[in-house]
Design an enzyme around this catalytic site. Structure first.
Site, PDB file in Angstrom:
ATOM      1  N   LYS A  87     -16.528 -47.553  17.050  1.00  0.00           N
ATOM      2  CA  LYS A  87     -15.580 -48.112  18.013  1.00  0.00           C
ATOM      3  C   LYS A  87     -15.679 -47.283  19.290  1.00  0.00           C
ATOM      4  CE  LYS A  87     -11.329 -46.823  17.792  1.00  0.00           C
ATOM      5  NZ  LYS A  87     -11.171 -46.173  19.125  1.00  0.00           N
ATOM      6  N   PRO A 101     -20.748 -39.035  13.220  1.00  0.00           N
ATOM      7  CA  PRO A 101     -20.052 -37.743  13.153  1.00  0.00           C
ATOM      8  C   PRO A 101     -18.570 -37.952  12.865  1.00  0.00           C
ATOM      9  CG  PRO A 101     -21.448 -37.869  15.108  1.00  0.00           C
ATOM     10  CD  PRO A 101     -21.415 -39.242  14.522  1.00  0.00           C
ATOM     11  N   GLY A 122     -14.292 -39.380  18.076  1.00  0.00           N
ATOM     12  CA  GLY A 122     -13.835 -40.276  19.125  1.00  0.00           C
ATOM     13  C   GLY A 122     -14.423 -41.665  19.092  1.00  0.00           C
ATOM     14  N   ILE A 123     -15.073 -42.031  17.985  1.00  0.00           N
ATOM     15  CA  ILE A 123     -15.660 -43.373  17.885  1.00  0.00           C
ATOM     16  C   ILE A 123     -15.184 -44.105  16.627  1.00  0.00           C
ATOM     17  CG2 ILE A 123     -17.667 -43.031  19.376  1.00  0.00           C
ATOM     18  CD1 ILE A 123     -19.306 -42.240  16.961  1.00  0.00           C
ATOM     19  N   GLY A 164     -13.826 -43.301  10.625  1.00  0.00           N
ATOM     20  CA  GLY A 164     -12.989 -43.522   9.448  1.00  0.00           C
ATOM     21  C   GLY A 164     -12.222 -44.826   9.510  1.00  0.00           C
ATOM     22  N   SER A 165     -11.728 -45.179  10.695  1.00  0.00           N
ATOM     23  CA  SER A 165     -11.001 -46.438  10.865  1.00  0.00           C
ATOM     24  C   SER A 165     -11.906 -47.627  10.622  1.00  0.00           C
ATOM     25  CB  SER A 165     -10.401 -46.511  12.273  1.00  0.00           C
ATOM     26  OG  SER A 165      -9.433 -45.497  12.469  1.00  0.00           O
ATOM     27  N   SER A 166     -13.132 -47.555  11.140  1.00  0.00           N
ATOM     28  CA  SER A 166     -14.079 -48.653  10.946  1.00  0.00           C
ATOM     29  C   SER A 166     -14.497 -48.761   9.486  1.00  0.00           C
ATOM     30  CB  SER A 166     -15.302 -48.447  11.839  1.00  0.00           C
ATOM     31  OG  SER A 166     -16.139 -49.579  11.809  1.00  0.00           O
ATOM     32  N   ASP A 225      -5.719 -47.315  14.557  1.00  0.00           N
ATOM     33  CA  ASP A 225      -7.028 -47.750  15.053  1.00  0.00           C
ATOM     34  C   ASP A 225      -7.740 -48.714  14.110  1.00  0.00           C
ATOM     35  OD1 ASP A 225      -6.932 -46.437  17.429  1.00  0.00           O
ATOM     36  OD2 ASP A 225      -8.346 -44.854  16.899  1.00  0.00           O
TER      37      ASP A 225
END
Length: 293
Positions: free
Chosen positions: A17, A104, A108-109, A112-114, A146
Protein backbone atom coordinates in the site's frame (compact mmCIF):
# COMPACT_ATOMS: atom_id res chain seq x y z
CA UNK A 1 -25.55 -11.77 5.11
CA UNK A 2 -23.35 -14.05 3.03
CA UNK A 3 -23.64 -15.35 -0.51
CA UNK A 4 -22.43 -18.81 -1.49
CA UNK A 5 -20.54 -18.92 -4.79
CA UNK A 6 -18.17 -21.31 -6.54
CA UNK A 7 -14.77 -21.36 -4.82
CA UNK A 8 -11.67 -20.21 -6.69
CA UNK A 9 -7.98 -21.05 -6.15
CA UNK A 10 -6.82 -19.46 -2.89
CA UNK A 11 -3.47 -17.85 -3.57
CA UNK A 12 -2.58 -14.26 -4.25
CA UNK A 13 -0.36 -11.22 -3.98
CA UNK A 14 -0.73 -9.02 -0.89
CA UNK A 15 0.21 -5.79 -2.62
CA UNK A 16 2.14 -3.00 -0.95
CA UNK A 17 0.00 0.00 0.00
CA UNK A 18 1.77 3.13 -1.21
CA UNK A 19 0.70 6.61 -0.09
CA UNK A 20 1.31 8.90 -3.06
CA UNK A 21 0.16 11.75 -0.81
CA UNK A 22 -0.54 11.77 2.92
CA UNK A 23 -2.02 14.84 4.60
CA UNK A 24 -2.47 14.86 8.37
CA UNK A 25 -5.53 17.07 8.92
CA UNK A 26 -6.19 16.81 12.66
CA UNK A 27 -6.22 14.66 15.76
CA UNK A 28 -9.16 13.16 17.67
CA UNK A 29 -9.56 13.32 21.42
CA UNK A 30 -8.66 9.61 21.64
CA UNK A 31 -5.27 10.28 20.05
CA UNK A 32 -6.00 8.94 16.57
CA UNK A 33 -4.81 11.21 13.77
CA UNK A 34 -7.12 12.28 10.96
CA UNK A 35 -5.78 12.02 7.46
CA UNK A 36 -6.44 12.26 3.76
CA UNK A 37 -4.37 10.05 1.51
CA UNK A 38 -4.16 8.99 -2.14
CA UNK A 39 -3.22 5.30 -2.16
CA UNK A 40 -2.11 2.93 -4.93
CA UNK A 41 -1.10 -0.73 -5.04
CA UNK A 42 1.83 -1.67 -7.30
CA UNK A 43 2.56 -5.21 -8.41
CA UNK A 44 4.91 -5.65 -5.47
CA UNK A 45 4.03 -7.50 -2.30
CA UNK A 46 3.97 -10.51 -0.03
CA UNK A 47 2.45 -13.78 -1.25
CA UNK A 48 -0.22 -15.72 0.64
CA UNK A 49 -1.66 -19.14 -0.13
CA UNK A 50 -4.32 -21.26 1.54
CA UNK A 51 -4.84 -25.01 1.29
CA UNK A 52 -6.77 -27.67 3.17
CA UNK A 53 -5.05 -29.20 6.20
CA UNK A 54 -5.78 -31.18 9.37
CA UNK A 55 -5.51 -28.09 11.59
CA UNK A 56 -5.25 -24.32 11.25
CA UNK A 57 -1.62 -23.32 10.90
CA UNK A 58 0.40 -20.42 9.54
CA UNK A 59 3.82 -20.91 7.98
CA UNK A 60 5.82 -17.70 7.55
CA UNK A 61 8.78 -17.77 5.18
CA UNK A 62 10.64 -15.37 2.93
CA UNK A 63 13.43 -12.80 3.39
CA UNK A 64 11.65 -10.77 6.08
CA UNK A 65 10.01 -13.58 8.05
CA UNK A 66 12.58 -13.24 10.85
CA UNK A 67 11.67 -9.56 11.33
CA UNK A 68 8.12 -10.30 12.48
CA UNK A 69 7.87 -9.77 16.23
CA UNK A 70 5.77 -11.78 18.65
CA UNK A 71 4.35 -15.31 18.45
CA UNK A 72 2.89 -16.58 15.19
CA UNK A 73 -0.60 -16.75 16.71
CA UNK A 74 -0.56 -12.95 16.99
CA UNK A 75 -0.12 -12.55 13.22
CA UNK A 76 -2.95 -10.60 11.58
CA UNK A 77 -3.42 -13.39 9.03
CA UNK A 78 -4.52 -15.81 11.75
CA UNK A 79 -6.64 -13.12 13.40
CA UNK A 80 -8.32 -12.55 10.02
CA UNK A 81 -9.02 -16.29 9.77
CA UNK A 82 -10.66 -16.34 13.21
CA UNK A 83 -12.87 -13.35 12.43
CA UNK A 84 -13.88 -14.79 9.06
CA UNK A 85 -14.77 -18.19 10.52
CA UNK A 86 -17.04 -16.52 13.07
CA UNK A 87 -18.70 -14.21 10.53
CA UNK A 88 -19.15 -16.90 7.88
CA UNK A 89 -20.24 -19.59 10.35
CA UNK A 90 -17.77 -22.13 9.03
CA UNK A 91 -16.75 -23.58 12.38
CA UNK A 92 -13.05 -24.18 13.13
CA UNK A 93 -10.96 -23.74 10.01
CA UNK A 94 -8.61 -26.52 8.94
CA UNK A 95 -6.14 -24.76 6.69
CA UNK A 96 -2.46 -24.39 6.03
CA UNK A 97 -1.76 -20.73 5.34
CA UNK A 98 1.66 -19.91 3.90
CA UNK A 99 2.87 -16.31 4.00
CA UNK A 100 5.97 -15.42 2.01
CA UNK A 101 7.14 -12.19 3.65
CA UNK A 102 8.79 -10.20 0.85
CA UNK A 103 8.02 -6.67 2.07
CA UNK A 104 10.08 -5.09 4.86
CA UNK A 105 8.26 -5.06 8.20
CA UNK A 106 7.00 -1.72 9.60
CA UNK A 107 8.14 0.12 6.50
CA UNK A 108 5.25 2.44 5.67
CA UNK A 109 3.74 0.33 2.90
CA UNK A 110 1.07 -1.58 4.82
CA UNK A 111 2.53 -5.08 4.59
CA UNK A 112 0.74 -6.55 7.60
CA UNK A 113 -2.53 -4.81 6.73
CA UNK A 114 -2.40 -6.06 3.16
CA UNK A 115 -1.61 -9.59 4.39
CA UNK A 116 -4.73 -9.50 6.58
CA UNK A 117 -6.95 -8.10 3.84
CA UNK A 118 -5.67 -10.67 1.35
CA UNK A 119 -6.36 -13.42 3.86
CA UNK A 120 -10.01 -12.33 4.12
CA UNK A 121 -10.43 -12.37 0.33
CA UNK A 122 -8.67 -15.71 -0.06
CA UNK A 123 -10.76 -17.25 2.70
CA UNK A 124 -13.84 -16.19 0.76
CA UNK A 125 -12.44 -17.87 -2.36
CA UNK A 126 -11.49 -21.04 -0.53
CA UNK A 127 -14.78 -21.43 1.32
CA UNK A 128 -17.02 -20.13 -1.46
CA UNK A 129 -18.72 -17.90 1.13
CA UNK A 130 -18.67 -14.24 0.13
CA UNK A 131 -19.63 -11.66 2.74
CA UNK A 132 -21.35 -8.47 1.68
CA UNK A 133 -19.10 -5.44 1.36
CA UNK A 134 -20.23 -3.73 4.58
CA UNK A 135 -19.63 -6.81 6.68
CA UNK A 136 -16.25 -7.46 5.07
CA UNK A 137 -15.27 -3.83 5.68
CA UNK A 138 -16.29 -4.24 9.34
CA UNK A 139 -14.12 -7.32 9.77
CA UNK A 140 -11.19 -5.54 8.16
CA UNK A 141 -11.60 -2.54 10.45
CA UNK A 142 -11.46 -4.81 13.50
CA UNK A 143 -8.00 -5.88 12.32
CA UNK A 144 -6.69 -2.31 11.90
CA UNK A 145 -7.48 1.09 10.41
CA UNK A 146 -5.33 0.38 7.32
CA UNK A 147 -6.87 -3.01 6.52
CA UNK A 148 -10.10 -1.87 4.79
CA UNK A 149 -8.26 0.06 2.06
CA UNK A 150 -6.23 -3.06 1.27
CA UNK A 151 -9.31 -5.19 0.51
CA UNK A 152 -9.43 -3.86 -3.04
CA UNK A 153 -6.02 -3.38 -4.64
CA UNK A 154 -6.97 -0.37 -6.71
CA UNK A 155 -6.39 3.39 -6.39
CA UNK A 156 -8.32 4.69 -3.40
CA UNK A 157 -8.74 7.71 -1.17
CA UNK A 158 -8.42 7.24 2.59
CA UNK A 159 -10.00 9.67 5.03
CA UNK A 160 -10.85 9.80 8.73
CA UNK A 161 -8.40 7.58 10.61
CA UNK A 162 -8.00 5.59 7.38
CA UNK A 163 -11.26 3.69 7.69
CA UNK A 164 -13.24 5.90 5.28
CA UNK A 165 -12.27 4.67 1.81
CA UNK A 166 -13.55 5.55 -1.65
CA UNK A 167 -12.39 5.07 -5.27
CA UNK A 168 -9.61 7.39 -6.42
CA UNK A 169 -9.03 8.77 -9.91
CA UNK A 170 -7.85 6.33 -12.55
CA UNK A 171 -4.07 6.17 -12.71
CA UNK A 172 -1.95 6.42 -15.86
CA UNK A 173 0.22 3.55 -17.04
CA UNK A 174 3.46 3.90 -15.14
CA UNK A 175 6.11 2.02 -13.22
CA UNK A 176 7.18 2.29 -9.61
CA UNK A 177 10.36 1.56 -7.70
CA UNK A 178 10.25 1.05 -3.93
CA UNK A 179 13.41 1.58 -1.86
CA UNK A 180 13.89 0.95 1.86
CA UNK A 181 17.17 1.41 3.76
CA UNK A 182 16.46 -1.62 5.97
CA UNK A 183 16.28 0.70 8.94
CA UNK A 184 13.27 0.49 11.25
CA UNK A 185 11.28 3.66 11.91
CA UNK A 186 8.80 3.87 14.77
CA UNK A 187 5.44 5.21 13.62
CA UNK A 188 4.61 6.63 17.09
CA UNK A 189 8.00 8.38 17.12
CA UNK A 190 7.32 9.94 13.72
CA UNK A 191 3.92 11.24 14.83
CA UNK A 192 5.47 12.55 18.03
CA UNK A 193 8.00 14.50 15.96
CA UNK A 194 5.23 15.96 13.76
CA UNK A 195 5.07 19.66 14.62
CA UNK A 196 1.70 20.54 13.03
CA UNK A 197 -1.27 18.16 13.18
CA UNK A 198 -3.92 20.32 11.52
CA UNK A 199 -2.74 20.70 7.94
CA UNK A 200 -4.60 21.50 4.69
CA UNK A 201 -6.55 18.67 3.06
CA UNK A 202 -5.87 17.21 -0.37
CA UNK A 203 -6.63 19.51 -3.29
CA UNK A 204 -9.57 18.61 -5.57
CA UNK A 205 -8.68 15.62 -7.73
CA UNK A 206 -9.73 14.97 -11.35
CA UNK A 207 -11.75 11.95 -12.45
CA UNK A 208 -8.62 10.41 -13.96
CA UNK A 209 -4.97 11.10 -14.65
CA UNK A 210 -4.46 10.61 -18.38
CA UNK A 211 -0.66 10.82 -18.30
CA UNK A 212 2.14 10.38 -15.80
CA UNK A 213 2.80 14.10 -16.15
CA UNK A 214 -0.79 14.81 -15.09
CA UNK A 215 -0.30 12.67 -12.00
CA UNK A 216 3.06 14.12 -10.97
CA UNK A 217 1.77 17.65 -11.55
CA UNK A 218 -0.99 16.98 -9.04
CA UNK A 219 1.37 15.26 -6.58
CA UNK A 220 3.57 18.34 -6.63
CA UNK A 221 0.64 20.18 -5.02
CA UNK A 222 0.38 17.52 -2.31
CA UNK A 223 2.56 16.37 0.57
CA UNK A 224 3.46 13.61 2.92
CA UNK A 225 3.28 15.46 6.22
CA UNK A 226 5.22 12.67 7.93
CA UNK A 227 8.20 12.79 5.57
CA UNK A 228 10.25 15.50 7.29
CA UNK A 229 9.72 14.13 10.82
CA UNK A 230 10.74 10.70 9.56
CA UNK A 231 13.90 12.08 7.93
CA UNK A 232 14.85 13.70 11.23
CA UNK A 233 14.62 10.28 12.88
CA UNK A 234 16.09 8.31 9.96
CA UNK A 235 18.40 10.42 7.74
CA UNK A 236 18.77 7.48 5.32
CA UNK A 237 15.31 8.40 3.99
CA UNK A 238 16.71 11.72 2.82
CA UNK A 239 19.61 9.92 1.16
CA UNK A 240 17.20 7.71 -0.78
CA UNK A 241 15.13 10.72 -1.84
CA UNK A 242 18.29 12.43 -3.09
CA UNK A 243 19.38 9.30 -4.95
CA UNK A 244 16.03 8.83 -6.70
CA UNK A 245 15.83 12.54 -7.44
CA UNK A 246 19.13 12.30 -9.33
CA UNK A 247 17.86 9.47 -11.58
CA UNK A 248 16.91 10.70 -15.05
CA UNK A 249 14.15 8.10 -15.35
CA UNK A 250 12.54 8.91 -11.98
CA UNK A 251 9.99 11.68 -12.52
CA UNK A 252 8.74 11.92 -8.93
CA UNK A 253 9.84 10.55 -5.54
CA UNK A 254 8.34 10.74 -2.06
CA UNK A 255 8.22 8.75 1.17
CA UNK A 256 5.24 6.45 1.73
CA UNK A 257 3.32 6.35 5.01
CA UNK A 258 5.45 6.94 8.09
CA UNK A 259 8.54 5.54 6.37
CA UNK A 260 11.11 4.45 5.77
CA UNK A 261 10.13 3.26 2.27
CA UNK A 262 10.41 5.77 -0.58
CA UNK A 263 8.69 5.37 -3.95
CA UNK A 264 9.83 6.61 -7.33
CA UNK A 265 7.52 6.93 -10.34
CA UNK A 266 8.74 6.34 -13.88
CA UNK A 267 7.41 5.66 -17.35
CA UNK A 268 5.99 2.15 -17.76
CA UNK A 269 8.66 -0.33 -18.78
CA UNK A 270 11.60 1.45 -17.18
CA UNK A 271 11.09 0.22 -13.63
CA UNK A 272 13.02 -3.06 -13.91
CA UNK A 273 16.13 -1.40 -15.36
CA UNK A 274 15.99 1.17 -12.56
CA UNK A 275 15.72 -1.59 -9.97
CA UNK A 276 18.75 -3.43 -11.39
CA UNK A 277 20.82 -0.24 -11.53
CA UNK A 278 19.93 0.80 -7.99
CA UNK A 279 20.61 -2.69 -6.64
CA UNK A 280 24.10 -2.65 -8.14
CA UNK A 281 24.97 0.69 -6.54
CA UNK A 282 23.15 0.20 -3.23
CA UNK A 283 23.33 -3.48 -2.26
CA UNK A 284 22.41 -2.69 1.36
CA UNK A 285 19.00 -1.29 0.44
CA UNK A 286 15.82 -3.27 -0.21
CA UNK A 287 14.67 -2.41 -3.72
CA UNK A 288 11.68 -3.71 -5.71
CA UNK A 289 9.80 -2.57 -8.79
CA UNK A 290 6.46 -3.14 -10.52
CA UNK A 291 3.62 -1.56 -12.45
CA UNK A 292 0.73 0.25 -10.80
CA UNK A 293 -2.38 -1.91 -10.51
Amino acid sequence: MSVLRRAAPAAGLARAKVNLALHITGQRSDGYHLLESLVVFPQIGDRLSIEASETLELLVEGPFAHDLEGPTEDNLVLKAAALFAEAAGTGPLKLKMTLSKRLPVASGIGGGSSDAATALRLLEDHSGIYLDDDRLHGLALQLGADVPVCLWAQPQLMRGIGDDVSPAPQMPKCGMVLVNPKVGVSTPAVFKALKTRSNPALPPLPESFETLSDLTGMLALCRNDLQQPAIEICPAIGEILDTLGAEDDIVFARMSGSGATVFGLCEAGREMALERSLRTRHPDWWIASGRLA
